[in-house]
Structures are given as structure tokens and as C-alpha cells.
Design a protein around this motif. Structure first.
Motif, mmCIF file in Angstrom:
data_model
loop_
_atom_site.group_PDB
_atom_site.id
_atom_site.type_symbol
_atom_site.label_atom_id
_atom_site.label_comp_id
_atom_site.label_asym_id
_atom_site.label_seq_id
_atom_site.Cartn_x
_atom_site.Cartn_y
_atom_site.Cartn_z
ATOM 1 N N PHE A 66 0.786 -1.230 0.000
ATOM 2 C CA PHE A 66 0.000 0.000 0.000
ATOM 3 C C PHE A 66 0.816 1.276 0.000
ATOM 4 O O PHE A 66 0.262 2.369 -0.104
ATOM 5 N N ARG A 67 2.132 1.159 0.156
ATOM 6 C CA ARG A 67 2.931 2.383 0.287
ATOM 7 C C ARG A 67 4.215 2.279 -0.520
ATOM 8 O O ARG A 67 4.881 1.247 -0.525
ATOM 9 N N LEU A 68 4.539 3.378 -1.192
ATOM 10 C CA LEU A 68 5.759 3.480 -1.981
ATOM 11 C C LEU A 68 6.432 4.810 -1.660
ATOM 12 O O LEU A 68 5.766 5.844 -1.587
ATOM 13 N N THR A 69 7.757 4.780 -1.461
ATOM 14 C CA THR A 69 8.520 6.020 -1.313
ATOM 15 C C THR A 69 9.575 6.058 -2.412
ATOM 16 O O THR A 69 10.194 5.048 -2.727
ATOM 17 N N THR A 70 9.774 7.236 -2.981
ATOM 18 C CA THR A 70 10.639 7.348 -4.151
ATOM 19 C C THR A 70 11.716 8.414 -4.038
ATOM 20 O O THR A 70 12.489 8.594 -4.971
ATOM 21 N N GLN A 71 11.776 9.124 -2.925
ATOM 22 C CA GLN A 71 12.828 10.122 -2.740
ATOM 23 C C GLN A 71 13.342 10.040 -1.312
ATOM 24 O O GLN A 71 12.557 9.935 -0.372
ATOM 25 N N GLY A 72 14.664 10.081 -1.149
ATOM 26 C CA GLY A 72 15.240 10.017 0.188
ATOM 27 C C GLY A 72 15.372 8.595 0.677
ATOM 28 O O GLY A 72 16.428 8.170 1.108
ATOM 29 N N ILE A 73 14.275 7.856 0.665
ATOM 30 C CA ILE A 73 14.286 6.427 0.937
ATOM 31 C C ILE A 73 13.550 5.741 -0.206
ATOM 32 O O ILE A 73 12.729 6.351 -0.891
ATOM 33 N N PHE A 74 13.839 4.439 -0.377
ATOM 34 C CA PHE A 74 13.316 3.733 -1.546
ATOM 35 C C PHE A 74 12.774 2.375 -1.102
ATOM 36 O O PHE A 74 13.479 1.371 -1.111
ATOM 37 N N VAL A 75 11.509 2.380 -0.690
ATOM 38 C CA VAL A 75 10.912 1.166 -0.163
ATOM 39 C C VAL A 75 9.481 0.995 -0.668
ATOM 40 O O VAL A 75 8.810 1.964 -1.037
ATOM 41 N N VAL A 76 9.046 -0.259 -0.668
ATOM 42 C CA VAL A 76 7.636 -0.600 -0.852
ATOM 43 C C VAL A 76 7.198 -1.294 0.428
ATOM 44 O O VAL A 76 7.882 -2.203 0.903
ATOM 45 N N GLN A 77 6.082 -0.867 0.988
ATOM 46 C CA GLN A 77 5.615 -1.398 2.264
ATOM 47 C C GLN A 77 4.359 -2.239 2.063
ATOM 48 O O GLN A 77 3.450 -1.856 1.320
ATOM 49 N N CYS A 78 4.311 -3.367 2.750
ATOM 50 C CA CYS A 78 3.210 -4.326 2.629
ATOM 51 C C CYS A 78 2.838 -4.842 4.022
ATOM 52 O O CYS A 78 3.509 -4.547 5.005
#
Length: 278
Positions: free
Chosen positions: A161-173
Motif C-alpha cells: 500500500f505504500r511506496l517512497t521514491t525520494q530520500g528512501i526507496f521502499v515498498v511497504q506491505c
């Protein structure tokens, strides 16, 4: 010179010196105040980011500072510029609708996994398979929990449900409600925390999300690009196959733009299974 004139000049000089001293003190106070304001403003930025990620103590949300998007020049206004943006080009087949999980347990499972075996968590998703090797010797309690939840079908039909694309680079489930909220009803202690430093969560790392020390539950994140974080998130697995799947999802960006939010490309775990060898 009369004594009265001399005294008047002394009074005038003393008054001038007092004024100068007062101006100096006011200038020093102004500089100190500005320094305090600047420091508080800096803390407010950091605190605001952390607070945004600590809204719900039970959310098991990763405390991950996100860099502000880079400001770019405003485009020239025109009829085409003011039109609705083009639809995002998706790169995966449409996935099934995620479901809410209602199972809760009062305590974490007891026991640990066999230290001599190799355990692999396979996440079958609408975008392709992601295989994660469990690090049961480094994070025994966490991997035992992940093994338990997987075998209880907790991650089946579950949204990343969550994606970060700047500073940190993760997909959260791993949220039972597919929206950063809640967990399995129990928490597990922190384990296998990395040292502080640059890129201490390298690409391929799988770590637990949390809302503070000792609050890991079911939510986890997959690092798809080298990332620097506080050493606060249990590392319990590493991607051995399918990191390109996560990168493909990240490449589509965040829904509605921005650097942190719902992936524009829906990313659904259709089925999670664990295999073991050895």
C-alpha cells in the motif's frame, strides 16, 4: 568649565554608554532568538516528517524520514498544460481486490525456525514473483512470526500500500487493512538492527515496519534501492529473486504524484507461501 557643565557632560556620556550597551544587548538577543528560531524550525521539519509517520502507534508504520521533493520551475501555462494529466501507464496486469484480515492473536508464536534449513518466502503478485530468503539465525523471533503469519494465509490477497521514491526507496506491505493500519494483535522485539551509516539498508533488504522500538507486527518493507535509515528496523530477509518486480512498480511512481504514498501501479500479493530446503 563650570562643575555643572562637566556634570551634564558626564550624565550625557553615561546615558550614551547605556544606550550603546542596550543596543548591543538587544542585537545579541536578536541573534540568539534567530538562532533558536532556525533550530526550532529545523526540528519542526524533522519532527513533522516523523510525526506524519507515527500517527497511529498501532499502525506498525516504518519511521522513515522522506526527503522533500525537489522544487522545479513552474511550466508555462497553456491550454494543454491546464488539461488533465495523462493516465499513468501501468506495467502489470490487474490484480485481485485485497481483502481485510480479521484474525488476531494475543501473543507471538513461540519457538524458532530450524537454523540448518533455508526458508524462502515466495510472494506471488500481480506484477510477478518476489522471493525472500529468511534470516532465521539473525532474527529468530521475527522470522518465526513471518513463518506463522504466512502459513495462516495472512498475506494472501494483501495490498502493498505504500511506496517512497525520494530520500528512501521502499515498498511497504502487510497491513491487514491494506492502508498502513493495524497488525496481527501481537508485537515482536527488535532484532538484527544494522549499524548507523550510509546505505545501511541496501537494495534487497526486507525489514519490519514499526511505530517505535519493539512494536513490529505484520507490516514489512522491501528496499529496492540502497537506502539510509535510522538503525531501528529489524532486518529479517533478503530478496533473492524478483527485486526487478519491485523496481518496476516503483518506476511507475506514487499515485497522484509526490514521493510517498499509494503506488500508482497497484501491487497485490495474491498468495504467500514458504518453502524450506536442507
Amino acid at each position: 568649565m563650570s562643575s555643572s557643565n562637566k556634570r551634564e557632560r558626564e550624565i550625557a556620556r553615561e546615558k550614551y554608554e547605556r544606550q550603546q550597551q542596550r543596543r548591543l544587548e538587544q542585537e545579541q538577543a536578536r541573534r540568539k532568538r534567530n538562532q533558536i528560531i532556525a533550530a526550532v524550525a529545523g526540528l519542526a521539519v524533522v519532527g513533522g516528517v516523523l510525526a506524519a509517520l507515527l500517527i497511529n502507534h498501532n499502525a506498525n508504520t516504518p519511521v522513515t524520514p522522506v526527503a522533500s521533493p525537489t522544487t522545479s520551475a513552474s511550466p508555462t501555462h497553456s491550454a494543454s498544460a491546464s488539461a488533465s494529466p495523462s493516465p499513468v501507464a501501468l506495467v502489470c496486469p490487474k490484480g485481485p481486490t485485497p481483502t481485510t484480515k480479521h484474525d488476531h492473536w494475543a501473543q507471538a508464536p513461540s519457538g524458532t525456525l530450524d537454523s540448518t534449513k533455508t526458508y524462502t518466502l515466495n510472494l506471488a503478485t500481480n506484477c510477478g514473483d518476489v522471493k525472500i530468503q529468511l534470516l532465521q539465525n539473525a532474527a529468530p523471533t521475527t522470522t518465526a512470526s513471518e513463518y506463522f503469519l504466512t502459513n495462516k494465509n495472512y498475506y494472501n490477497l494483501s495490498d502493498c500500500f505504500r511506496l517512497t521514491t525520494q530520500g528512501i526507496f521502499v515498498v511497504q506491505c502487510g497491513s491487514p487493512t491494506n492502508n498502513t493500519q493495524n497488525g496481527p494483535g501481537y508485537t515482536v522485539p527488535d532484532e538484527n538492527l544494522p549499524a548507523s551509516g550510509s546505505n545501511n539498508y541496501p537494495a534487497g533488504t526486507v525489514a519490519m515496519a514499526n511505530a517505535g522500538a519493539g512494536t513490529s507486527g505484520s507490516q514489512f518493507f522491501i528496499v529496492y534501492k540502497d537506502t539510509t535509515l535510522p538503525p531501528s528496523y529489524t532486518i529479517w530477509g533478503k530478496v533473492v529473486s524478483g527485486l526487478d518486480v519491485v523496481t518496476k512498480v516503483a518506476g511507475v511512481g506514487v499515485k497522484g504524484g509526490g514521493a510517498d504514498g499509494v503506488p500508482a501501479q497497484p501491487f497485490v500479493i495474491t498468495k504467500a507461501t514458504i518453502s524450506e530446503t536442507g
